[in-house]
Design an enzyme around this catalytic site. Structure first.
Site, PDB file in Angstrom:
ATOM      1  N   HIS A 166       0.809  -1.211   0.000  1.00 28.23           N
ATOM      2  CA  HIS A 166       0.000   0.000   0.000  1.00 28.23           C
ATOM      3  C   HIS A 166       0.848   1.269   0.000  1.00 28.23           C
ATOM      4  CE1 HIS A 166       0.801   0.688   4.325  1.00 28.23           C
ATOM      5  NE2 HIS A 166       0.733  -0.633   4.420  1.00 28.23           N
ATOM      6  N   ASP A 167       0.410   2.227  -0.806  1.00 29.71           N
ATOM      7  CA  ASP A 167       0.974   3.581  -0.838  1.00 29.71           C
ATOM      8  C   ASP A 167       2.371   3.653  -1.446  1.00 29.71           C
ATOM      9  OD1 ASP A 167      -1.250   4.960   0.676  1.00 29.71           O
ATOM     10  OD2 ASP A 167      -0.619   3.495   2.174  1.00 29.71           O
ATOM     11  N   GLY A 220       5.063  -1.038   2.794  1.00 30.12           N
ATOM     12  CA  GLY A 220       4.233   0.132   2.564  1.00 30.12           C
ATOM     13  C   GLY A 220       5.001   1.442   2.498  1.00 30.12           C
TER      14      GLY A 220
END
Length: 262
Positions: free
Chosen positions: A121-122, A139
């Site tokens: 994520h991200d 992340g």
């Protein structure tokens, strides 16, 4: 729609260009948009609020746009954005972003993503990168253009990897890597400038010499990081042809949050 295999499941709300190909048993969710000439192989799942550009190739068993592996995620409508011309090999996983960051995971253009790679994520990945088999990003990792991650390289949360950097096989990376630098080992250590990669991308001898001088200021001079930044500013004037490249290193140092591999 004739290029969608009859065993594939494509939600009626998904937006696919008429030239998109979808292979057997693949699943496309309702909030997915896919651009022209992208090929989705068999047994691929694309879900979430995911936008994919043109001329991409997804091989079998990829999981694209799944929920982030983050306990803080509460179902917010976060996103995944994939650019154009990417090759994504078998068993690759790209996750959505989280509300705690920009809310989006991004992959740029013309990237070669080998089997079993994970973009958490991200993550923000630029263009023209190469991820060898089993390279893993935790992340919030940022990766610059033309960076290369060798097989089984693992990158800690929030690390930044500069443009044209090279990460060696099995490297455990817990700090940032400035542009043009090669690192390897566990823990990671700087090994020099990615000279061969720069030559392949058309950097001139004068540019490479200026980048090597910048590397010496950072890694061979005994200077503190702040002293090295000042030396890099002087190097910009001393190496006019490499000034933009040296400035890229200095600018990168202004963004670091975890220190650099040194």
């Amino acid at each position: 729609m004739s290029k969608i295999h009859p065993t594939a499941i494509v939600d009626p709300k998904a937006e696919l260009d008429s030239s998109v190909e979808v292979g057997p048993y693949s699943i496309i969710g309702p909030n997915v948009r896919i651009g022209a000439r992208t090929v989705v192989g068999p047994h691929v799942v694309i879900e979430g609020h995911t936008t994919i550009g043109e001329d991409n190739k997804f091989f079998q068993f990829c999981s694209i746009g799944a929920a982030p592996q983050d306990k803080k995620w509460k179902g917010e409508p976060t996103r995944l954005e994939v650019g154009n011309g990417n090759t994504v090999r078998e068993f690759v996983t790209f996750n959505l972003g989280t509300a705690q960051d920009e809310g989006v995971t991004r992959l740029g253009d013309d990237n070669w993503i080998s089997a079993y790679v994970h973009l958490a994520h991200d993550c923000q990945v630029g263009s023209h990168t190469i991820f060898s088999n089993n390279a893993q990003l935790a992340g919030h990792v940022h990766v610059g253009d033309h960076a290369i991650l060798s097989g089984y390289a693992g990158v800690h949360q929030f690390c930044k990897i500069g443009a044209h950097a090279f990460i060696g096989m099995y490297t455990s990376l817990t700090q940032d890597v400035p542009p043009f630098v090669m690192v390897s080992g566990n823990p990671a250590a700087a090994r020099g400038v990615n000279i061969e990669g720069l030559k392949r991308r058309g950097f001139t001898r004068a540019q490479i010499d200026g980048i090597r001088a910048a590397y010496k200021h950072l890694y061979r001079s005994g200077l503190t990081l702040e002293e090295a930044k000042a030396a890099l500013e002087q190097e910009e004037g001393a190496s006019p042809e490499a000034a933009a490249d040296v400035k890229a290193v200095r600018d990168f140092l202004g963004t670091i949050t975890r220190g650099i591999v040194r």
